[in-house]
Design a protein around this motif. Structure first.
Motif, PDB file in Angstrom:
ATOM      1  N   PRO A 941       0.823  -1.221   0.000  1.00 23.68           N
ATOM      2  CA  PRO A 941       0.000   0.000   0.000  1.00 23.68           C
ATOM      3  C   PRO A 941       0.855   1.267   0.000  1.00 23.68           C
ATOM      4  CG  PRO A 941      -0.932  -1.615   1.491  1.00 23.68           C
ATOM      5  CD  PRO A 941       0.376  -2.171   1.038  1.00 23.68           C
ATOM      6  N   GLN A 942       1.990   1.211   0.747  1.00 25.50           N
ATOM      7  CA  GLN A 942       2.874   2.378   0.790  1.00 25.50           C
ATOM      8  C   GLN A 942       3.497   2.635  -0.593  1.00 25.50           C
ATOM      9  OE1 GLN A 942       6.030   2.164   3.698  1.00 25.50           O
ATOM     10  NE2 GLN A 942       7.026   4.016   2.943  1.00 25.50           N
ATOM     11  N   LEU A 943       3.974   1.554  -1.248  1.00 23.08           N
ATOM     12  CA  LEU A 943       4.562   1.698  -2.588  1.00 23.08           C
ATOM     13  C   LEU A 943       3.541   2.258  -3.575  1.00 23.08           C
ATOM     14  CD1 LEU A 943       6.736  -1.531  -3.112  1.00 23.08           C
ATOM     15  CD2 LEU A 943       7.518   0.812  -2.780  1.00 23.08           C
ATOM     16  N   ILE A 944       2.326   1.786  -3.457  1.00 21.57           N
ATOM     17  CA  ILE A 944       1.261   2.256  -4.349  1.00 21.57           C
ATOM     18  C   ILE A 944       1.004   3.744  -4.131  1.00 21.57           C
ATOM     19  CG2 ILE A 944      -1.237   2.078  -4.829  1.00 21.57           C
ATOM     20  CD1 ILE A 944      -0.866  -1.000  -4.241  1.00 21.57           C
ATOM     21  N   GLY A 945       0.950   4.153  -2.877  1.00 21.32           N
ATOM     22  CA  GLY A 945       0.709   5.560  -2.563  1.00 21.32           C
ATOM     23  C   GLY A 945       1.823   6.473  -3.045  1.00 21.32           C
ATOM     24  N   GLU A 946       3.066   5.951  -3.047  1.00 20.28           N
ATOM     25  CA  GLU A 946       4.216   6.783  -3.433  1.00 20.28           C
ATOM     26  C   GLU A 946       4.414   6.856  -4.946  1.00 20.28           C
ATOM     27  OE1 GLU A 946       7.437   4.942  -1.414  1.00 20.28           O
ATOM     28  OE2 GLU A 946       6.941   5.788   0.557  1.00 20.28           O
ATOM     29  N   ASN A 947       3.980   5.820  -5.666  1.00 16.44           N
ATOM     30  CA  ASN A 947       4.381   5.721  -7.079  1.00 16.44           C
ATOM     31  C   ASN A 947       3.246   5.810  -8.101  1.00 16.44           C
ATOM     32  OD1 ASN A 947       7.401   5.043  -7.011  1.00 16.44           O
ATOM     33  ND2 ASN A 947       6.545   3.594  -5.523  1.00 16.44           N
ATOM     34  N   LEU A 948       2.004   5.589  -7.693  1.00 16.67           N
ATOM     35  CA  LEU A 948       0.908   5.633  -8.674  1.00 16.67           C
ATOM     36  C   LEU A 948       0.288   7.020  -8.737  1.00 16.67           C
ATOM     37  CD1 LEU A 948       1.203   2.525  -8.514  1.00 16.67           C
ATOM     38  CD2 LEU A 948      -1.303   2.390  -8.771  1.00 16.67           C
ATOM     39  N   GLU A 949      -0.110   7.436  -9.959  1.00 20.47           N
ATOM     40  CA  GLU A 949      -0.854   8.689 -10.103  1.00 20.47           C
ATOM     41  C   GLU A 949      -2.138   8.586  -9.291  1.00 20.47           C
ATOM     42  OE1 GLU A 949      -1.762   9.477 -14.160  1.00 20.47           O
ATOM     43  OE2 GLU A 949       0.330   9.464 -14.819  1.00 20.47           O
ATOM     44  N   LYS A 950      -2.648   9.738  -8.809  1.00 20.11           N
ATOM     45  CA  LYS A 950      -3.871   9.741  -7.999  1.00 20.11           C
ATOM     46  C   LYS A 950      -5.018   9.029  -8.733  1.00 20.11           C
ATOM     47  CE  LYS A 950      -2.434  12.120  -4.403  1.00 20.11           C
ATOM     48  NZ  LYS A 950      -2.159  11.366  -3.168  1.00 20.11           N
ATOM     49  N   ALA A 951      -5.147   9.322 -10.046  1.00 15.81           N
ATOM     50  CA  ALA A 951      -6.257   8.721 -10.822  1.00 15.81           C
ATOM     51  C   ALA A 951      -6.104   7.208 -10.864  1.00 15.81           C
ATOM     52  CB  ALA A 951      -6.273   9.288 -12.247  1.00 15.81           C
ATOM     53  N   ASN A 952      -4.863   6.720 -10.970  1.00 16.16           N
ATOM     54  CA  ASN A 952      -4.642   5.272 -11.027  1.00 16.16           C
ATOM     55  C   ASN A 952      -4.788   4.620  -9.660  1.00 16.16           C
ATOM     56  OD1 ASN A 952      -4.302   5.206 -13.752  1.00 16.16           O
ATOM     57  ND2 ASN A 952      -2.069   5.101 -13.749  1.00 16.16           N
TER      58      ASN A 952
END
Length: 968
Positions: A941-952
């Motif tokens: 979840p942390q990696l996703i929050g740091e690396n994915l665009e908000k829309a994605n």
């Protein structure tokens, strides 16, 4: 080439020999001239020979023709033509000499030099030949002053050829600057000669000999007027419109008995009038507001003229251009000219009916040249026939006066049918005219083959007028009526209830025996079109069971029709054969005679391929027969091979270039239908396939790739023997290196990965990656990048991430990570197509969920960036992800003659889904992420929050919710 008496003698002798009926001296002379054409100043030497009065006229004419063709090929040759261009110094000398030489030449030579001058003008005028127009104007004024109309017409003809280029160019500032330059220099003297010639015509009205060059001059002035006014209304012509329109009107309204009493003279007058009609039609279409004050006078003059134009074919051009003008007026804002009482009735009776009625010439065309008749009658060729253009006038009038047109034409149709009923044997042309009116004025519905008409009740008209012709026992009587009736049935095919149409099928089968080429062609076309009719839900109206009762007779009659004189290569019959085979139930009783008939025809056309459309339908017919018969009974494959192999081997052995792509596609189809092991016959063809010679013609490449894919699929073991795989990958290497064929290269490579064991391909993978990365570095295109992503994805799902990483890194240590970061991540989201998107999404997901290199904490940013691209790929519509190709692909250099590749629809490859067990790529993505995160709670979840665009991030959350998955 130096100009001296010896050169003059040699060239004169050569050009004289080119006219010799004896082959040896003629070929020797042609060879000498072909070699001499490469020499500097060759064109200049030939032009000087043309100017030499001591040389015979026929020799100088041959030289003028050669000079013109020399300029066509060498003034500005294309980069890939392989011919040396004419040097600039020689070009300048030619431009200095050609105008004066053209004007002093005899008419035959003048015509050739005028065309040669137009060739130069197309490339150089006006920017690189500023002296041309002033020289033409000066010469025109001198010739006009001397009354030398031979020279006047030579100059005007040349100007006409040059100015024609303005008609269909794109509207650019550069174009308008060129037109402005020409108008400033040429428009005033053009008007001067036009007005002067008009007054000379008045003075010479009783002398045909004096009038002929004057009329030719006026016609050329009109054509130049058309060219100079085509793009926009020039200020000069707007200011002088009264002068031009006055002479135009006079041309249409006056009679010239001295000329019109002979056929040649009448043609000359009609050509001028037709040119005037084209000019006023141009003004009506483009400059209606400025032209409106002249409109009523011209409409009246044209109408009056049309009443007097006979049905002679020599007057067709005038009739069609004049009717076109009235049609343009009828659809304009000034249509009220036709609103008067009885105007539409009079137009119908005095213009439309006479021009729609059959002429002797139409009957002659029907009998003597059926292909041209059908092209004009059914296919709507670019030739404006009187019949069609007259019906266009009615359609134009119906735009604003539909009720009146319908009433008048319906009444005329009834009159024609009554006339026919009074004496059918004599008045049959009236019935033909009535049918033609109904068919031509039918309105096609947008987006489909359905038509409608307000003129008649279709079913009632069909029953009383058309059906008697179709039920006639004698298929050869009144063939033009039979053809018209078949055309009516074809046009209104969707209106007829199925049970009624089913009763007609045997009649249509019978008409295939008609001796008339048009009639049996129309019968075949009608059957073919009926089999395409769809119900409202999209289902086919006619299915296999409907034609089963008369299928054998239908196929017999179709193949027999190909034996009629002139119908040996009848494309309408062959297209019908193809369509029937695509619908019918193909039993062995049907398949045998059909393959026999098709191979017999194929053997004949192999001797001299002439008709590409007919040839295409032969191969489509073979392909659909093989496909559908083998779907039902695979044992028929051996019979098909026995029948087809002699023809296919003849095509390969004789190198019949037009048929090679078809032959390779049929062979691919046969290979795919076979069960391993393949017979020696096929393996011989496989060895031929590996020869570099086979791949030299670009038109063969897609078909060869298709065949190679079939062998890779059906004979993977044989492919890996005797170094053959190395040869296959050599083909891939060559194809992938060029942007024009890289896609074909990937087809080969993907099939290798899909059907061959990893052990067989492993030794070659370093070379494969080298070829791909070199191409990526040197010339990457969007198409190549997408193909490479698909290939890497396929490799991963077939042979696993470990082999993918290991083989890539043999090219360069750790290149795998670089490729993922710099190439795979930004390009995976560009993939289109449902199968490709699924493959790319699954492969990229497995990459981030299974590859140790990417699961390492040091690769967190790469992992997050790849997931961001995966979410974009599966959650956003294609149009949001599409990227335009920024460059045009290179064209592969062709060696020798190249036949274009045409795909056979019925021999197409059925693409296999490499991941049949995975139905939903979105579900696979979230399920894989959920399993991964369950093994390392809190990390992802942390990696996703740091690396994915908000829309994605939002899109991924939505996907997890939709598939009841949690990333913890």
């Amino acid at each position: 080439m130096e100009w001296n008496p010896e050169t003059l003698q040699n060239l004169s002798q050569c050009f004289l020999h080119t006219l010799s009926p004896i082959p040896e001296p003629r070929r020797a002379a042609e060879r000498f001239l072909s070699e001499a054409a490469d020499l500097p100043n060759y064109g200049l030497a030939v032009l000087r020979l043309v100017a030499e009065p001591s040389v015979e006229e026929q020799t100088r004419h041959a030289a003028a023709v050669n000079f013109k063709n020399h300029l066509r090929s060498r003034w500005l040759p294309s980069a890939d033509s392989g011919v040396a261009p004419i040097m600039d110094s020689e070009k300048e000398q030619i431009k200095t000499l050609i105008v004066s030489l053209m004007l002093s030449s005899s008419p035959r030579i003048q015509s050739q030099l005028s065309e040669a001058l137009a060739v130069i003008g197309k490339h150089d005028f006006p920017r690189n030949w500023p002296a041309l127009l002033p020289e033409l104007v000066s010469s025109l004024q001198k010739a006009a002053l001397a009354g030398d109309y031979a020279a006047v017409n030579g100059i005007l003809g040349t100007a006409n050829s040059i100015f024609k280029n303005f008609r269909h160019q794109y509207r650019t500032d550069e174009l308008f600057l060129d037109i402005k330059y020409c108008l400033e220099i040429f428009a005033p003297p053009l008007q001067e000669i036009f007005v002067k010639t008009d007054s000379l015509i008045d003075a010479a009205v009783s002398s045909a000999a004096n009038l002929k060059p004057l009329f030719e001059s006026q016609k050329l002035c009109c054509r130049i007027f058309f060219s100079l006014n085509f793009q926009d209304l020039p200020e000069f012509f707007e200011d002088n419109m009264e002068k031009w329109m006055g002479v135009f009107k006079k041309c249409l309204s006056s009679n010239y008995p001295a000329l019109e009493s002979t056929e040649d003279g009448l043609t000359l007058v009609d050509d001028l009038r037709a040119a005037v009609c084209e000019n006023i039609n141009l003004y009506m279409e483009k400059y209606e507001e400025e032209f409106q004050k002249f409109l009523e006078g011209f409409a009246s003059a044209v109408w009056t003229l049309l009443r007097d134009v006979s049905k002679s074919p020599s007057r067709d051009q005038l009739a069609t251009t004049a009717i076109k003008f009235l049609t343009t007026v009828s659809t304009s804002a000034h249509h009220a000219l036709f609103a008067g009482e009885n105007v539409i009735k009079e137009i119908c009776q005095s213009i439309v009916i006479p021009n729609v009625s059959l002429r002797d010439e139409d009957e002659e065309l029907f009998e003597m040249n059926y292909i041209e008749f059908i092209r004009r009658d059914m296919e709507g060729s670019d030739v404006d026939t009187r019949r069609r253009i007259a019906c266009e006038l009615l359609k134009g009038l119906a735009t604003n006066y539909k009720a009146q047109v319908t009433e008048v034409v319906s009444h005329e149709i009834q009159k024609l049918l009554s006339s026919f009923s009074s004496n059918p044997a004599v008045q049959w042309k009236d019935k033909d005219c009535a049918i033609y009116l109904v068919v031509s004025l039918a309105t096609k519905k947008a987006g489909g083959a359905s038509v409608s008409t307000d003129l008649i009740d279709v079913q009632s008209f069909f029953a009383s007028i058309i059906l008697p012709e179709l039920q006639s026992h004698d298929v050869n009587s009144f063939p033009m009526l039979k053809a018209g009736s078949l055309k009516f049935l074809t046009m209104f095919r969707s209106h007829l209830p199925k049970p009624f149409a089913m009763q007609l099928f045997p009649e249509l089968v019978r008409f295939l025996k008609a001796e008339s080429n048009v009639v049996h062609s129309y019968a075949a076309s009608c059957i073919e079109k009926l089999l395409l009719v769809k119900e409202e839900g999209g289902r086919s109206r006619y299915v296999a069971g409907d034609i089963s009762p008369f299928l054998l007779q239908l196929m017999t009659n179709l193949f027999d029709a190909l034996k009629f004189p002139e119908s040996e290569e009848n494309q309408y019959i062959m297209k019908c054969i193809m369509r029937v085979l695509g619908v019918a139930e193909i039993s062995s009783e049907v398949a045998g005679p059909c393959i026999g008939g098709l191979t017999s025809v194929l053997s004949e056309v192999c001797k001299n391929p002439k008709n590409p459309t007919f040839n295409h339908y032969i191969f489509e017919s073979v392909a659909v027969l093989v496909r559908r018969a083998c779907e039902r009974d695979i044992s028929l494959i051996s019979a098909f091979e026995t029948s087809l192999f002699p023809s296919l081997q003849m095509i390969l052995a004789n190198d019949i270039a037009e048929f090679l792509p078809y032959a390779f596609q049929l062979l691919a189809q046969l290979v795919e239908l076979n069960r391993p092991p393949l017979s020696p016959n096929y393996m011989q063809i496989f060895l031929l396939l590996l020869s570099p010679e086979s791949w030299k013609r670009s038109g063969n490449v897609p078909a060869l790739v298709r065949l190679l894919q079939a062998f890779l699929q059906k004979a993977p073991h044989e492919v890996t023997q005797e170094n053959r795989l190395s040869e296959v990958l050599g083909i891939f290497d060559k194809l992938v290196a060029a942007p024009s064929t890289d896609e074909q290269g990937f087809y080969v490579l993907n099939t290798v990965i899909e059907y061959l064991d990893y052990g067989a391909i492993a030794p070659y993978m370093t070379g494969v990656w080298n070829a791909l990365f070199t191409r990526l570095q040197n010339k990457k295109t969007i198409k190549f990048q997408k193909s490479l992503v698909v290939f890497m994805s396929l490799f991963l799902v077939k042979h696993g991430h470990a082999h993918l990483v290991a083989t890539m890194n043999t090219v360069q240590p750790n290149i795998f990570t670089t490729i993922v970061q710099q190439f795979w991540i930004p390009n995976v989201k560009l993939i289109m197509g449902s199968v490709e998107v699924k493959l790319a999404a699954v492969a990229a997901t497995r990459l981030i969920c299974e590859t140790p290199d990417l699961l390492h904490p040091a690769a967190s940013k790469i992992w997050g960036a790849m997931l961001d691209s995966i979410v974009t790929l599966v959650s956003r519509p294609e149009q949001e992800r599409a990227v335009e190709e920024p460059e045009m692909p290179d064209v592969l250099e062709n060696v020798g003659y190249t036949a274009a590749f045409v795909s056979l629809h019925n021999a197409g490859r059925r693409e296999a889904d490499p991941l049949p067990d995975i139905r939903d790529p979105k579900q696979f993505v979230v399920a894989s992420l959920a399993r991964l995160s369950a093994a390392s709670p809190g990390r992802y979840p942390q990696l996703i929050g740091e690396n994915l665009e908000k829309a994605n991030q939002a899109a991924l959350l939505q996907l997890c919710s939709a598939y009841n998955s949690i990333i913890i």
